[in-house]
Scaffold this motif. Sequence first.
Motif, PDB file in Angstrom:
ATOM      1  N   UNK A 159       8.379   7.920   3.455  1.00  0.00           N
ATOM      2  CA  UNK A 159       8.022   7.515   4.811  1.00  0.00           C
ATOM      3  C   UNK A 159       8.525   8.587   5.762  1.00  0.00           C
ATOM      4  N   UNK A 160       8.143   8.473   7.014  1.00  0.00           N
ATOM      5  CA  UNK A 160       8.620   9.446   7.994  1.00  0.00           C
ATOM      6  C   UNK A 160      10.130   9.352   8.183  1.00  0.00           C
ATOM      7  N   UNK A 161      10.676   8.152   7.962  1.00  0.00           N
ATOM      8  CA  UNK A 161      12.109   7.952   8.137  1.00  0.00           C
ATOM      9  C   UNK A 161      12.894   8.281   6.867  1.00  0.00           C
ATOM     10  N   UNK A 162      12.237   8.172   5.701  1.00  0.00           N
ATOM     11  CA  UNK A 162      12.949   8.352   4.439  1.00  0.00           C
ATOM     12  C   UNK A 162      12.095   9.156   3.463  1.00  0.00           C
ATOM     13  N   UNK A 163      12.516  10.386   3.159  1.00  0.00           N
ATOM     14  CA  UNK A 163      11.771  11.180   2.177  1.00  0.00           C
ATOM     15  C   UNK A 163      11.786  10.503   0.805  1.00  0.00           C
ATOM     16  N   UNK A 164      10.702  10.622   0.096  1.00  0.00           N
ATOM     17  CA  UNK A 164      10.616  10.024  -1.220  1.00  0.00           C
ATOM     18  C   UNK A 164       9.629  10.767  -2.094  1.00  0.00           C
ATOM     19  N   UNK A 165       9.395  10.231  -3.293  1.00  0.00           N
ATOM     20  CA  UNK A 165       8.543  10.905  -4.268  1.00  0.00           C
ATOM     21  C   UNK A 165       7.281  10.124  -4.600  1.00  0.00           C
ATOM     22  N   UNK A 166       7.007   9.033  -3.863  1.00  0.00           N
ATOM     23  CA  UNK A 166       5.738   8.307  -3.986  1.00  0.00           C
ATOM     24  C   UNK A 166       4.963   8.513  -2.688  1.00  0.00           C
ATOM     25  N   UNK A 167       3.728   8.952  -2.821  1.00  0.00           N
ATOM     26  CA  UNK A 167       2.870   9.198  -1.659  1.00  0.00           C
ATOM     27  C   UNK A 167       1.544   8.512  -1.922  1.00  0.00           C
ATOM     28  N   UNK A 168       1.000   7.805  -0.947  1.00  0.00           N
ATOM     29  CA  UNK A 168      -0.240   7.080  -1.247  1.00  0.00           C
ATOM     30  C   UNK A 168      -1.209   7.056  -0.082  1.00  0.00           C
ATOM     31  N   UNK A 169      -2.478   6.829  -0.465  1.00  0.00           N
ATOM     32  CA  UNK A 169      -3.547   6.622   0.497  1.00  0.00           C
ATOM     33  C   UNK A 169      -4.488   5.576  -0.103  1.00  0.00           C
ATOM     34  N   UNK A 170      -4.640   4.466   0.610  1.00  0.00           N
ATOM     35  CA  UNK A 170      -5.506   3.383   0.125  1.00  0.00           C
ATOM     36  C   UNK A 170      -6.938   3.610   0.586  1.00  0.00           C
ATOM     37  N   UNK A 171      -7.888   3.338  -0.320  1.00  0.00           N
ATOM     38  CA  UNK A 171      -9.303   3.389   0.045  1.00  0.00           C
ATOM     39  C   UNK A 171      -9.776   1.976   0.335  1.00  0.00           C
ATOM     40  N   UNK A 172     -10.762   1.918   1.185  1.00  0.00           N
ATOM     41  CA  UNK A 172     -11.367   0.664   1.660  1.00  0.00           C
ATOM     42  C   UNK A 172     -10.324  -0.372   1.929  1.00  0.00           C
ATOM     43  N   UNK A 176      -4.496  -0.977  -7.162  1.00  0.00           N
ATOM     44  CA  UNK A 176      -3.910   0.043  -8.022  1.00  0.00           C
ATOM     45  C   UNK A 176      -2.713   0.690  -7.346  1.00  0.00           C
ATOM     46  N   UNK A 177      -2.872   1.000  -6.053  1.00  0.00           N
ATOM     47  CA  UNK A 177      -1.778   1.627  -5.314  1.00  0.00           C
ATOM     48  C   UNK A 177      -0.557   0.716  -5.291  1.00  0.00           C
ATOM     49  N   UNK A 178      -0.759  -0.558  -4.997  1.00  0.00           N
ATOM     50  CA  UNK A 178       0.362  -1.500  -4.922  1.00  0.00           C
ATOM     51  C   UNK A 178       1.035  -1.682  -6.278  1.00  0.00           C
ATOM     52  N   UNK A 179       0.232  -1.850  -7.326  1.00  0.00           N
ATOM     53  CA  UNK A 179       0.794  -2.058  -8.667  1.00  0.00           C
ATOM     54  C   UNK A 179       1.538  -0.817  -9.142  1.00  0.00           C
ATOM     55  N   UNK A 180       0.962   0.340  -8.890  1.00  0.00           N
ATOM     56  CA  UNK A 180       1.605   1.584  -9.325  1.00  0.00           C
ATOM     57  C   UNK A 180       2.891   1.829  -8.556  1.00  0.00           C
ATOM     58  N   UNK A 181       2.860   1.566  -7.265  1.00  0.00           N
ATOM     59  CA  UNK A 181       4.059   1.748  -6.451  1.00  0.00           C
ATOM     60  C   UNK A 181       5.197   0.865  -6.967  1.00  0.00           C
ATOM     61  N   UNK A 182       4.892  -0.383  -7.305  1.00  0.00           N
ATOM     62  CA  UNK A 182       5.915  -1.296  -7.799  1.00  0.00           C
ATOM     63  C   UNK A 182       6.500  -0.811  -9.129  1.00  0.00           C
TER      64      UNK A 182
END
Length: 271
Positions: free
Chosen positions: A258-271, A241-247
Amino acid sequence: MSTPEPYNATIVDWRDVNPAAAVFRVKLDSGAPPTFEPGQYATLGLPRDHPPVENPDEFAAGDPRWKKLCRREYSIASKPGGDTLEFYTVHVRDGKLTSKLWHDKSGGRVWVDPHIKGEFTLQRIPTGQNLVMIATGTGISPYLSMLRTYGGTGRWERFVIVHGVRTADDLGYDRQLRDIAEADSTFKYVPICSREPDAGPWGGLHGRVTDLLHPDRFESMLGVPFDAERCHVYLCGNPRMVDDSEALLQARGFVTHTRQQPGSIHFERYW
């Protein structure tokens, strides 16, 4: 030789959501939990040869079996400042930790790492933004902590939780979130079920959370602009879900933070 870790907390409340999911609270022996930021996680552990709750003294503090704790990370669903930590979990078949938790339930003894960690927080988000929090399953936990902490404080313009599950009985906080949404005009709750029959009693949305990540549905269903300059999207749960939504979001101009580039997508993958 390292010092064995003893139990340091007790499960003081257990609520079965369904036969395979539960919400539980733990209280540390030392008192109030450590300070944490909403969105962070705690590590829970049990010895691999965990005793039943009725025999808590079977393992003395020096027992060598304490050296090999089975540890798992759980996002915290409660807000900081309380006397317990709340978690939402599923019973993984043959799971090394959840099977033990399900055996003990309320009254069971566990080990909780006193060092709470994680960067999946709102610390880097300016006040007054539109926040869309997308989760599958127990991935809703960090958003609950954020909502319980900042709801009604003016922390955001709009706070939307999209919770994707298979069936309606997987919606572990459904009633609570509906009640909050009725009382708070800045909060919207959007549950969506992928396996509820169209002709069944479920009267909500059918499909997957990614079905909502299209401009027309995003704005009409979620009530916020589909605009990377005005909206931050958080993703938590199933890695696919995270990968599909990010795309899908990146195709619409959203940038992954990312730490190098501010952005508006933030994620945390489970398992």
